[in-house]
Design a protein around this motif. Structure first.
Motif, PDB file in Angstrom:
ATOM      1  N   TYR A  22       0.813  -1.217   0.000  1.00  0.00           N
ATOM      2  CA  TYR A  22       0.000   0.000   0.000  1.00  0.00           C
ATOM      3  C   TYR A  22       0.849   1.270   0.000  1.00  0.00           C
ATOM      4  O   TYR A  22       0.317   2.370   0.171  1.00  0.00           O
ATOM      5  CB  TYR A  22      -0.956  -0.015   1.191  1.00  0.00           C
ATOM      6  N   THR A  63       2.364   7.528  -7.533  1.00  0.00           N
ATOM      7  CA  THR A  63       2.001   8.186  -6.273  1.00  0.00           C
ATOM      8  C   THR A  63       0.492   8.118  -6.090  1.00  0.00           C
ATOM      9  O   THR A  63      -0.269   8.016  -7.056  1.00  0.00           O
ATOM     10  CB  THR A  63       2.447   9.659  -6.276  1.00  0.00           C
ATOM     11  N   GLU A  64       0.087   8.180  -4.825  1.00  0.00           N
ATOM     12  CA  GLU A  64      -1.341   8.141  -4.513  1.00  0.00           C
ATOM     13  C   GLU A  64      -1.594   9.056  -3.321  1.00  0.00           C
ATOM     14  O   GLU A  64      -0.845   9.019  -2.328  1.00  0.00           O
ATOM     15  CB  GLU A  64      -1.777   6.708  -4.189  1.00  0.00           C
ATOM     16  N   ASP A  65      -2.607   9.896  -3.436  1.00  0.00           N
ATOM     17  CA  ASP A  65      -2.945  10.814  -2.350  1.00  0.00           C
ATOM     18  C   ASP A  65      -3.950  10.158  -1.406  1.00  0.00           C
ATOM     19  O   ASP A  65      -5.063   9.808  -1.804  1.00  0.00           O
ATOM     20  CB  ASP A  65      -3.544  12.110  -2.915  1.00  0.00           C
ATOM     21  N   LYS A  70       0.602  11.904   0.788  1.00  0.00           N
ATOM     22  CA  LYS A  70       1.002  11.226  -0.443  1.00  0.00           C
ATOM     23  C   LYS A  70       1.897  10.036  -0.133  1.00  0.00           C
ATOM     24  O   LYS A  70       2.785  10.116   0.730  1.00  0.00           O
ATOM     25  CB  LYS A  70       1.744  12.188  -1.359  1.00  0.00           C
ATOM     26  N   SER A  75       3.135   0.078  -8.835  1.00  0.00           N
ATOM     27  CA  SER A  75       1.847  -0.213  -9.438  1.00  0.00           C
ATOM     28  C   SER A  75       1.745  -1.692  -9.743  1.00  0.00           C
ATOM     29  O   SER A  75       2.704  -2.315 -10.205  1.00  0.00           O
ATOM     30  CB  SER A  75       1.670   0.598 -10.725  1.00  0.00           C
TER      31      SER A  75
END
Length: 339
Positions: A22, A63-65, A70, A75
């Motif tokens: 994650y 990247t993921e907010d 962040k 992936s």
């Protein structure tokens, strides 16, 4: 830090992201890298630059907010990459190679082997897996030593880290028949020989005037009781060729120069040697009476004598004379036991 510290750091980042499904923040990545590489400090800017360099190199890092901020993650979605296809025959060959690696159970190497194997298993069509299982039952891999290095996985992990970072290893090492001693090693690689792992390393401060190849020694992992990667680095010699180094002898022993052993073989034994060669550089000379002379390089009598003895009356060691005398002493000792 070693000259290739950025490469080492980037590889560590990939390993961390592979474990953290994650993702992690820059600060979390920085803290993990500092801890796992034994660094005293590291700025998050360095982590960000490493991540950007990996992205440019083609690593699928995104990247993921989140509500907490962040995060950076690997992936799990293929983007234009071709999946590896595999058929049942290739799967059989791969699984047999996996069986040969059983002594690595419990080590980071085996964890990597199993992770890759499970990925393949998950993506296989049911028909291919069933076909594989049917034919795999007819093939068995034998002769693999009944031991693993699970108990030494911590030592192995330390040595691996020292190899990649060019760190000196402080090792507690016990040679057979000798007390435990402290050695300071400059590790260059690992070798798996007949189910045993050997650390290929130079000893710090020893034989420094010799050629680098002659300084390399083979340290059996079973004989390590402790290993610590020190905050000291050695100068890695780019001229060292481990593949050439390990290919010079019949077994795992190493010395100054190899000695050529000559063994006279019966016609029957010559056939066995042709079916199962002792060394890629061996030479077999056929004599008029059908017997043969086998010439093979080795560094130690113990690499040759047990093989000769195993052939019984079908083999006679001719040269060197010192090894021939050693066999005579063996036979004399055995005759005393089996009177």
């Amino acid at each position: 830090m070693a000259r290739n510290e950025q490469l080492i750091r980037q590889h560590k980042i990939i390993q961390i992201l592979e474990r953290r499904r994650y993702g992690s923040s820059l600060e979390e990545l920085r803290d993990a890298v500092v801890e796992e590489l034994g660094l005293t400090s590291l700025h998050v800017r360095s982590i960000r630059r490493d991540l950007e360099a990996l992205q440019v190199a083609g690593m699928n890092i995104v990247t993921e907010d989140l509500d907490t901020g962040k995060v950076w993650k690997l992936s799990r979605v293929d983007k234009g990459l071709h999946r590896i296809t595999i058929n049942a025959s290739e799967l059989i060959a791969l699984s047999m190679g996996r069986d040969l690696m059983l002594p690595l159970v419990g080590t980071p190497f085996w964890q990597g082997i199993e992770a890759f194997w499970n990925k393949i298993r998950e993506q296989l069509p049911a028909g291919v897996w069933e076909h594989y299982q049917k034919y795999r039952r007819t093939l068995r891999v034998l002769g693999v030593p009944a031991k693993t290095y699970e108990k030494q996985q911590g030592i192995l992990k330390t040595v691996n880290r020292a190899i990649s970072e060019h760190r000196i290893v402080e090792a507690e090492y016990e040679s057979i028949g000798k007390p435990i001693s402290t050695r300071f090693l400059e590790p260059y690689g690992l070798a798996l020989y007949q189910g045993s792992i050997y650390v290929i390393a130079m000893e710090e401060g020893r034989d420094v005037d010799k050629d680098p190849e002659d300084r390399l020694r083979h340290w059996k992992l079973d004989r390590f009781s402790k290993a610590t990667a020190l905050d000291r680095w050695y100068r890695y010699n780019e001229e060292v060729d481990l593949e050439a180094h390990l290919g010079q002898s019949v077994g795992i022993f190493r010395g100054e120069d190899p000695v050529t052993y000559k063994i006279k073989l019966s016609t029957r034994a010559a056939r066995w040697i042709q079916e199962e060669p002792w060394h890629s550089g061996q030479r077999v000379e056929t004599l008029p009476d059908g017997t043969c002379i086998l010439s093979v390089p080795a560094y130690q009598d113990l690499e040759i004598i047990p093989r000769v003895m195993a052939l019984g009356k079908d083999a006679e060691l001719i040269e060197p004379e010192s090894a021939r005398k050693e066999i005579k002493d063996w036979i004399a000792s055995l005759s005393d036991i089996y009177r």
